[in-house]
Design a protein around this motif. Structure first.
Motif: not given
Length: 162
Positions: A40-54
Motif C-alpha cells: 500500500f505504501d508503494d502504491y501511494l508513492q506511485a500516485t505521488g503522495v508524499g511521505w508524511l501524508k502516506r
C-alpha cells in the motif's frame, strides 16, 4: 412479421433485466480495515503522495459500508478518521458526481464485472490532487479485498466484516 417483433421484444426484455444487475447480497454490510495491507505504501508513492501524508493515510481507520437502497440501487459510505464520504442511490454502471477523498468533485461509476465490484473516480478538475483511478473489491469469505494499481504497483487492503 409479428413473430419477429415478439422475439426482438423478448430479447430487449432479457437485456434490460441483465443491465439492471444489482450488487450481490454478500457486499451488503460493514467492513473494517484490517491493518495488514500489501504494497500500500508503494502504491501511494506511485500516485505521488508524499511521505508524511502516506503515514497519515496508512494509519487511518476506515470502514466501508454498503446498504441496500432500492430494488437496483445501494448506498456506499466510506468512513475514515480522515474524511467521511457518503454516496446515495448508486445504480451499477450509472455515473454520478460525488466528492472525492481530496474534497473535489469526481465523476464516479460503480460497476460489477467478473465477480468484482469496481469503483472508478475521474476528477472533474484536471489540476486536482487526486488522479483518475479505479479500485476493485472482491469478497473472500468475510473479507473484502481491495486491489489498487498505479505505476506498475499492485496493492491490496483487507477489510473484515463487522
Amino acid at each position: 412479421s409479428v413473430m419477429h417483433l415478439i422475439s426482438v421484444f423478448s430479447l430487449l426484455l432479457v437485456f434490460s433485466f441483465i443491465s439492471a444487475e444489482n450488487l450481490p447480497e454478500g457486499y451488503f454490510g460493514r467492513f473494517h480495515l484490517d491493518h495488514s495491507s500489501d504494497n500500500f505504501d508503494d502504491y501511494l508513492q506511485a500516485t505521488g503522495v508524499g511521505w508524511l501524508k502516506r503515514r497519515l493515510i496508512s494509519f487511518a481507520k476506515i470502514d466501508k459500508v454498503y446498504t441496500k437502497a432500492g430494488p437496483d440501487s445501494f448506498h456506499f459510505d466510506n468512513l475514515s478518521t480522515a474524511k467521511d464520504l457518503h454516496y446515495k442511490n448508486i445504480v451499477l454502471g450509472k455515473e454520478f458526481i460525488g466528492e472525492g477523498i481530496d474534497s473535489t468533485k469526481h465523476k464516479i461509476t460503480f460497476t460489477f464485472r467478473n465477480g468484482k465490484l469496481y469503483e472508478k473516480h475521474v476528477p472533474t478538475d484536471p489540476n486536482g490532487e487526486q488522479k483518475e483511478d479505479e479500485y476493485a473489491f472482491k469478497l473472500d469469505g468475510d473479507t473484502l479485498v481491495q486491489t489498487l494499481q498505479a505505476g506498475g504497483v499492485v496493492a491490496q487492503r483487507y477489510y473484515k466484516r463487522q
